[in-house]
Every structure is written in C-alpha cells, then in structure tokens.
Design a protein around this motif. Structure first.
Motif, PDB file in Angstrom:
ATOM      1  N   VAL A 184      40.323  40.280  67.847  1.00  0.00           N
ATOM      2  CA  VAL A 184      40.339  41.130  69.044  1.00  0.00           C
ATOM      3  C   VAL A 184      39.706  40.420  70.239  1.00  0.00           C
ATOM      4  N   ALA A 189      46.927  44.195  64.962  1.00  0.00           N
ATOM      5  CA  ALA A 189      45.851  43.557  64.200  1.00  0.00           C
ATOM      6  C   ALA A 189      46.248  43.407  62.734  1.00  0.00           C
ATOM      7  N   VAL A 205      44.097  45.335  71.681  1.00  0.00           N
ATOM      8  CA  VAL A 205      44.920  45.143  70.481  1.00  0.00           C
ATOM      9  C   VAL A 205      45.073  46.472  69.757  1.00  0.00           C
ATOM     10  N   LEU A 220      38.486  48.405  62.140  1.00  0.00           N
ATOM     11  CA  LEU A 220      38.419  48.452  63.602  1.00  0.00           C
ATOM     12  C   LEU A 220      37.566  49.633  64.065  1.00  0.00           C
ATOM     13  N   LEU A 251      38.825  40.554  61.931  1.00  0.00           N
ATOM     14  CA  LEU A 251      39.389  41.471  62.915  1.00  0.00           C
ATOM     15  C   LEU A 251      38.641  41.389  64.246  1.00  0.00           C
TER      16      LEU A 251
END
Length: 225
Positions: A32, A44, A39, A59, A28
């Motif tokens: 990004v 994502a 994002v 995140l 992730l």
C-alpha cells in the motif's frame, strides 16, 4: 517486599509495530505505501495472491492500528443513482510510529527548542529565558489535559518515576542524548517542564529541583519547603 507499580496501559505505538510482525500484514502494508494512489481490497489481494477475505482482514487490522487510512471512492468515475457503492480503499496513514527503549521524547525537546529560538529571534528575549517559559507552559498544559496523579503522568511520558520516601526520583531521562551533550540547556528545560507539570495537576506538596545522579534524570521531585 517487591511491589509491582506498573500499569497495563496499551501503548498504541508498540501495538502498531507488533501488528507489522505478521508477515502477510507486513507485505500488505509495504504494498500500500508503495502505491501512488489508494489501494482496494481486490487490488491488494490480486497483487499478493491472497484471498480477498484474507487481504480485507489484514488491511482492516492495519487501519485499526492507524498505520493505514481508509477512504471511499467510486472507481467508475460516475455519481448519482446507478453509480454503485464507493469502494473501500487504503492508503498510508499520516501517523508517525516510533518506539525506543528506554522511552525517549526528542520530538518534544526539539519542538520546545525550535519555539524558543524563533520567539527569541522575533522578540529579542534571551533564548534560554524563552525556553524555560515555553517548557513550563507545556508542562502545565500536559498536567491540565491529563488530570491524574503526577506519578501516573510521569510514567506515561517515560520518566520512570520511583518513590524514594516522600520524594519522587526519575529513573529515565526522555532527553538522554541531548542532556549528555547539552546538559545545562536540557536540564534547565526539563526542570521548568516538571514545574509546569506540578502546577498543571495541582500538586502543591512537591517541588521540582535539580539533583543530578548517575543513570537518572537530573530533576527530582521532593516535598515542598
């Protein structure tokens, strides 16, 4: 008897790098930082084939570690009533993360050296004199901002202090590679940095002096004369 004097202090850089050890979280993060725009959680999740809840969890963990910044934007482009709630978006943080073992502080040394060169060029004052003054000023600021025991402050900045009778020896030089190549310049800078630290924390019982030993910092803090 061996006494463990270390303190369980959370190092934010170590914690941030540890957070990237989780494979999904690392994917992730990489996703990004490769994007030109922030994002969303949905984007994502779709890009990596994850459940939205899973993507949101990781995140947010990256944001908690200051590896990602959170921004809020209305993707519809509308504003006012009926425009909907702003979406929570993620983008690369401006924070720089670095961990070295033993601890090194080359950025601090580089900043001092650059300031000394610039001021010397502007005023004509010898660069070494400016460097010593700047180092002492910085040390004093560190001491004043971190009103704590000098031993704790030195630990925080990677000097690995060790008590030797009434003196404190510094087992690690945060400027090691520079000191190896430019010993006189860097050790002089460090000496004045330590003098400033002692003044900043109000430690009148110790004085900084040059006492180089193999495998240690060149500065020693000994009882004041």
């Amino acid at each position: 008897m061996f006494v463990d004097t270390s303190k369980e202090v959370r190092d934010p850089d170590v914690s941030a790098i540890a957070a990237l050890d989780e494979p999904t979280r690392r994917r992730l993060y990489d996703l990004v930082v490769r994007q030109p725009a922030p994002v969303s959680r949905d984007e994502a999740a779709a890009a990596l084939g994850l459940a939205r809840q899973t993507a949101a969890f990781h995140l947010d963990r990256l944001a908690d570690e200051s590896l990602l910044d959170v921004v809020y934007e209305r993707r519809s482009g509308r504003s006012g009533p009926g425009a909907g709630r702003p979406a929570k978006l993620y983008r690369r943080s401006a924070k720089q993360v670095a961990v070295t073992l033993p601890d090194r502080r080359y950025e601090l040394a580089g900043r001092l050296l650059a300031q000394a060169v610039e001021e010397s060029d502007a005023t004509g004052e010898p660069v070494r004199e400016v460097l010593h003054r700047k180092a002492e000023e910085l040390g004093m600021q560190l001491g004043e901002q971190n009103q704590t025991d000098v031993y704790d402050l030195l630990e925080r900045y990677g000097f690995e202090p060790r008590r030797e009778g009434d003196a404190i020896v510094l087992a690690n030089c945060p400027f090691h590679a520079l000191a190896q190549a430019h010993t006189q310049t860097v050790c002089g800078m460090n000496l004045h940095l330590m003098r400033g630290v002692l003044d900043g924390v109000g430690e009148a019982g110790l004085e900084a002096c040059l006492a180089p030993r193999p495998g240690q910092c060149c500065v020693r803090l000994q009882p004041a004369a």
